[in-house]
Design a protein around this motif. Structure first.
Motif, short mmCIF file in Angstrom:
data_model
loop_
_atom_site.label_atom_id
_atom_site.label_comp_id
_atom_site.label_asym_id
_atom_site.label_seq_id
_atom_site.Cartn_x
_atom_site.Cartn_y
_atom_site.Cartn_z
N UNK A 277 10.15 4.16 6.36
CA UNK A 277 10.90 4.71 7.53
C UNK A 277 11.05 3.60 8.47
N UNK A 278 10.34 2.65 8.68
CA UNK A 278 10.60 1.53 9.43
C UNK A 278 11.77 0.50 8.97
N UNK A 279 12.00 -0.29 9.98
CA UNK A 279 13.11 -1.30 9.70
C UNK A 279 12.29 -2.61 9.42
N UNK A 280 12.92 -3.67 8.71
CA UNK A 280 12.25 -5.05 8.55
C UNK A 280 11.95 -5.44 9.73
N UNK A 281 11.30 -6.50 9.88
CA UNK A 281 11.26 -7.11 11.24
C UNK A 281 12.29 -8.25 11.35
N UNK A 282 12.65 -8.90 12.39
CA UNK A 282 13.32 -10.16 12.48
C UNK A 282 12.94 -11.20 11.51
N UNK B 11 0.97 -1.25 0.03
CA UNK B 11 0.13 -0.06 -0.11
C UNK B 11 0.89 1.24 -0.14
N UNK B 12 0.23 2.48 -0.42
CA UNK B 12 0.92 3.65 -0.33
C UNK B 12 1.53 4.03 1.14
N UNK B 13 2.78 4.34 1.33
CA UNK B 13 3.25 4.55 2.63
C UNK B 13 3.97 3.22 3.02
N UNK B 14 4.06 2.09 2.40
CA UNK B 14 4.68 0.97 2.68
C UNK B 14 5.82 0.57 1.65
#
Length: 114
Positions: A69-74, A49-52
């Protein structure tokens, strides 16, 4: 009583030739559209989606979407630069459907068990 020699039509009378001209124009327009390849734009579904942005599961077949802006999860990592899938069934989406990255960042083929 004398019979009238001429019967005049009202000016709003039905004239069958008018519909033939309209039908011909519509048929001509349809033929031009069909022959020139003009069609509705093809819909392309986005991977996220937009923003991802999409991320890839390390050593596995999965993927996910993470907020910009977020980091990928483990257990997930970013796709290599320039190889990020944008549309479902697009070039990179198809490419990464049979490959993944290992923990060192090397491209590896997915086993057939997935």
């Amino acid at each position: 009583m004398p019979t009238p020699r001429r019967i005049s039509r009202p000016t709003t009378a039905f004239r069958p030739g008018g519909f033939q001209a309209v039908g011909g124009a519509l048929a001509g327009t349809a033929a031009v559209v069909a022959l020139t390849g003009c069609a509705a734009p093809k819909y392309q579904e986005h991977v996220c989606s937009r923003g991802e942005y999409p991320v890839l599961q390390v050593n596995g077949p999965g993927g996910d979407c993470v907020a910009n802006g977020g980091e990928p999860p483990a257990g997930y990592t970013r796709y290599p630069e320039g190889e990020v899938p944008q549309q479902v069934n697009g070039k990179w989406d198809v490419y990464w459907s049979t490959r993944t990255l290992d923990e060192d960042g090397n491209v590896i083929d997915l086993p057939d068990v997935y």
